[in-house]
Design an enzyme around this catalytic site. Structure first.
Site, PDB file in Angstrom:
ATOM      1  N   LYS A   4       0.852  -1.193   0.000  1.00 54.71           N
ATOM      2  CA  LYS A   4       0.000   0.000   0.000  1.00 54.71           C
ATOM      3  C   LYS A   4       0.878   1.229   0.000  1.00 54.71           C
ATOM      4  O   LYS A   4       2.021   1.109   0.438  1.00 54.71           O
ATOM      5  CB  LYS A   4      -0.931   0.045   1.209  1.00 54.71           C
ATOM      6  CG  LYS A   4      -0.322  -0.254   2.593  1.00 54.71           C
ATOM      7  CD  LYS A   4       0.804   0.551   3.130  1.00 54.71           C
ATOM      8  CE  LYS A   4       0.624   2.021   3.345  1.00 54.71           C
ATOM      9  NZ  LYS A   4       1.864   2.627   3.953  1.00 54.71           N
ATOM     10  N   TYR A  58      -4.886   4.032   5.724  1.00 54.54           N
ATOM     11  CA  TYR A  58      -5.418   3.095   6.734  1.00 54.54           C
ATOM     12  C   TYR A  58      -6.749   3.595   7.294  1.00 54.54           C
ATOM     13  O   TYR A  58      -7.623   2.802   7.631  1.00 54.54           O
ATOM     14  CB  TYR A  58      -4.430   2.942   7.900  1.00 54.54           C
ATOM     15  CG  TYR A  58      -3.183   2.173   7.548  1.00 54.54           C
ATOM     16  CD1 TYR A  58      -3.168   0.781   7.596  1.00 54.54           C
ATOM     17  CD2 TYR A  58      -2.008   2.821   7.184  1.00 54.54           C
ATOM     18  CE1 TYR A  58      -2.024   0.070   7.289  1.00 54.54           C
ATOM     19  CE2 TYR A  58      -0.862   2.119   6.871  1.00 54.54           C
ATOM     20  CZ  TYR A  58      -0.869   0.748   6.924  1.00 54.54           C
ATOM     21  OH  TYR A  58       0.259   0.043   6.612  1.00 54.54           O
TER      22      TYR A  58
HETATM   23  P1  NAD Z   1      12.250   1.683   2.272  1.00 57.83           P
HETATM   24  O1  NAD Z   1      12.693   3.010   1.820  1.00 57.83           O
HETATM   25  O2  NAD Z   1      12.715   1.190   3.594  1.00 57.83           O
HETATM   26  O3  NAD Z   1      12.615   0.572   1.193  1.00 57.83           O
HETATM   27  C1  NAD Z   1      12.422   0.792  -0.183  1.00 57.83           C
HETATM   28  C2  NAD Z   1      13.246  -0.187  -0.982  1.00 57.83           C
HETATM   29  O4  NAD Z   1      13.107   0.123  -2.353  1.00 57.83           O
HETATM   30  C3  NAD Z   1      14.738  -0.127  -0.658  1.00 57.83           C
HETATM   31  O5  NAD Z   1      15.272  -1.413  -0.608  1.00 57.83           O
HETATM   32  C4  NAD Z   1      15.316   0.628  -1.841  1.00 57.83           C
HETATM   33  O6  NAD Z   1      16.657   0.273  -2.137  1.00 57.83           O
HETATM   34  C5  NAD Z   1      14.397   0.162  -2.955  1.00 57.83           C
HETATM   35  N1  NAD Z   1      14.388   1.081  -4.110  1.00 57.83           N
HETATM   36  C6  NAD Z   1      14.471   0.698  -5.385  1.00 57.83           C
HETATM   37  N2  NAD Z   1      14.437   1.754  -6.190  1.00 57.83           N
HETATM   38  C7  NAD Z   1      14.346   2.845  -5.429  1.00 57.83           C
HETATM   39  C8  NAD Z   1      14.286   4.237  -5.690  1.00 57.83           C
HETATM   40  N3  NAD Z   1      14.284   4.723  -6.941  1.00 57.83           N
HETATM   41  N4  NAD Z   1      14.210   5.064  -4.651  1.00 57.83           N
HETATM   42  C9  NAD Z   1      14.155   4.602  -3.388  1.00 57.83           C
HETATM   43  N5  NAD Z   1      14.210   3.287  -3.069  1.00 57.83           N
HETATM   44  C10 NAD Z   1      14.306   2.422  -4.088  1.00 57.83           C
HETATM   45  O7  NAD Z   1      10.656   1.687   2.225  1.00 57.83           O
HETATM   46  P2  NAD Z   1       9.661   0.723   2.987  1.00 57.83           P
HETATM   47  O8  NAD Z   1       9.283   1.352   4.262  1.00 57.83           O
HETATM   48  O9  NAD Z   1      10.177  -0.651   2.999  1.00 57.83           O
HETATM   49  O10 NAD Z   1       8.370   0.852   2.044  1.00 57.83           O
HETATM   50  C11 NAD Z   1       8.260   0.118   0.843  1.00 57.83           C
HETATM   51  C12 NAD Z   1       6.785  -0.087   0.529  1.00 57.83           C
HETATM   52  O11 NAD Z   1       6.180  -0.800   1.598  1.00 57.83           O
HETATM   53  C13 NAD Z   1       5.995   1.226   0.406  1.00 57.83           C
HETATM   54  O12 NAD Z   1       4.981   1.052  -0.540  1.00 57.83           O
HETATM   55  C14 NAD Z   1       5.362   1.377   1.785  1.00 57.83           C
HETATM   56  O13 NAD Z   1       4.172   2.132   1.787  1.00 57.83           O
HETATM   57  C15 NAD Z   1       5.092  -0.056   2.129  1.00 57.83           C
HETATM   58  N6  NAD Z   1       5.036  -0.288   3.582  1.00 57.83           N
HETATM   59  C16 NAD Z   1       3.952  -0.946   4.070  1.00 57.83           C
HETATM   60  C17 NAD Z   1       3.845  -1.151   5.421  1.00 57.83           C
HETATM   61  C18 NAD Z   1       2.653  -1.902   5.943  1.00 57.83           C
HETATM   62  O14 NAD Z   1       2.459  -1.921   7.152  1.00 57.83           O
HETATM   63  N7  NAD Z   1       1.875  -2.555   5.097  1.00 57.83           N
HETATM   64  C19 NAD Z   1       4.826  -0.693   6.283  1.00 57.83           C
HETATM   65  C20 NAD Z   1       5.927  -0.032   5.747  1.00 57.83           C
HETATM   66  C21 NAD Z   1       6.021   0.171   4.387  1.00 57.83           C
END
Ligand code: NAD
Length: 369
Positions: free
Chosen positions: A140, A225
């Site tokens: 999401k 949410y």
């Molecule tokens: P994050 O920044 O910690 O991780 C993002 C990942 O994408 C990294 O590994 C990064 O290297 C990679 N990536 C690839 N191309 C990229 C670019 N151009 N710019 C930036 N990063 C790039 O983010 P996250 O917190 O893991 O979030 C990722 C997804 O998960 C989002 O859609 C977020 O909304 C979702 N999320 C959901 C929940 C949930 O509870 N369902 C919780 C946290 C995050």
């Protein structure tokens, strides 16, 4: 093969209704055959994007799942992928990067691709995964806007692959209770609803602050949410929105929203008052009905959720939401059964979000959805 053999005895009772539904649907022989070839009958999941959520929640949850396991990794960093492969015992042949990702098509170990990337990348990787003949879970918020969500849904449909959105709270018993109480009008008709979700952003700079990558700020990330909570408590779709926003740190939030207050108008005229923030630690929802209230606070975290019905605590034990979510999807794939959090759920939320941004752009004007 009797599909019931796919389940442990412990899970049998909990999933009996799922299985009954699946039997009525008639699981495809090919899906069951594919399932039986997996180690321990588990389906293989590949995580695309090894950032915070994959590392902190999904990979650990995949150590607890009964119907799926961490089979593949997709990362732009060879060293990170190598470290992960070692930690989680993933064979080198199941590691991909963003360039050779499409080759995943030829890998029978991978059944499901889980897209855990910045929002702007969800569409591309969901579509590429479907075209590589994999089922997809996408995090999401589903995409940058409802139009993109529709393209993702269409691509999965065309490829005959299932699409699910990472709405983990549908698998938490407290949220399931909220759905039941609201949708079945257990305490009578809803007369009021409010929900708030947010956290206080530090000074870090990430893709979440870039409009091109995140699509928006707290509304997309946290507000989604509360939109979900309103939609599944009412069991209806809102018909219009009004919204306003507030920025206390415009330098940090130059591209995306910081705090958004939005009202969702439901059929019958009841308004859900919702808010999202990168400047307040909020996590609550409260529904008022003709004969009482039900509420959650904290409402949206991974654990520690607390619920009350007419002030009395909800009795449910803790659960690993992510493990339950991924296990459920694996069972849907194995049994050819619809997921309760299909792409359409993400699409409907994005239609609401699109309308909220239109309202913000138009000085709080009422926008129909
Ligand atoms: P994050 O920044 O910690 O991780 C993002 C990942 O994408 C990294 O590994 C990064 O290297 C990679 N990536 C690839 N191309 C990229 C670019 N151009 N710019 C930036 N990063 C790039 O983010 P996250 O917190 O893991 O979030 C990722 C997804 O998960 C989002 O859609 C977020 O909304 C979702 N999320 C959901 C929940 C949930 O509870 N369902 C919780 C946290 C995050």
């Amino acid at each position: 093969m009797n599909p019931l053999h796919l389940f442990s005895r412990r899970k049998f009772i909990r999933t009996i209704s799922t299985v009954a539904g699946a039997l009525a649907w008639g699981p495809s022989i090919s899906a069951l055959a594919a399932c039986s070839q997996k180690p321990g009958n588990k389906l293989g999941i590949a995580l695309v994007g090894l950032g915070g959520y994959s590392k902190g929640q999904l990979a650990p949850a995949l150590q607890q799942t009964e119907h799926c396991y961490l089979a593949g990794l997709v990362s732009g960093s060879p060293q990170k992928a190598k470290d992960w492969a070692k930690q989680y015992n993933v064979p080198e042949k199941n590691i991909y990067n963003y360039q050779n990702f499409d080759e995943i098509k030829n890998n029978p170990d991978i059944d499901i691709v889980y897209v855990v990337l910045p929002v702007a990348m969800h569409k591309e990787y969901t579509i590429r995964a479907a075209q590589a003949s994999k089922h997809v879970i996408c995090e999401k918020p589903m995409a940058l806007n409802a139009h993109d969500c529709q393209e993702m849904i269409d691509a999965c449909k065309k490829a005959n692959k299932m699409l699910s959105i990472g709405y983990r709270l549908h698998f938490d018993p407290r949220h399931q209770e909220v759905m039941r109480l609201g949708q079945k009008e257990e305490l009578g008709k809803l007369t009021a609803f409010e929900a708030a979700n947010g956290f206080t952003w530090g000074n870090n700079t990430t893709w979440r602050l870039k409009k091109a990558l995140a699509g928006g700020g707290s509304l997309m990330d946290m507000g989604v949410y509360t939109i979900q909570a309103a939609r599944y408590t009412f069991g209806k779709e809102p018909i219009a929105v009004t919204a306003r926003q507030e920025k206390t740190r415009p330098a940090i939030f130059s591209e995306v929203d910081e705090t958004v207050y939005f009202d969702l108008e439901f059929p019958g005229g009841v308004i859900a008052h919702c808010k999202s923030s990168y400047n307040n630690n909020w996590s609550s929802m409260k529904a008022t009905a003709e004969r009482g209230t039900f509420e959650l606070a904290p409402a949206y975290g991974y654990d520690g959720l607390q619920g009350k019905v007419n002030q009395k605590p909800m009795p449910f034990p803790p659960i690993n939401q992510q493990a339950a979510q991924m296990d459920d999807f694996a069972q849907c794939v194995a049994l050819n059964k619809l997921t309760r959090v299909a792409g359409d759920e993400g699409f409907k939320d994005m239609k609401v979000i699109d309308a909220i941004y239109r309202s913000l752009d138009n000085n709080g004007r009422r926008e129909t959805i």
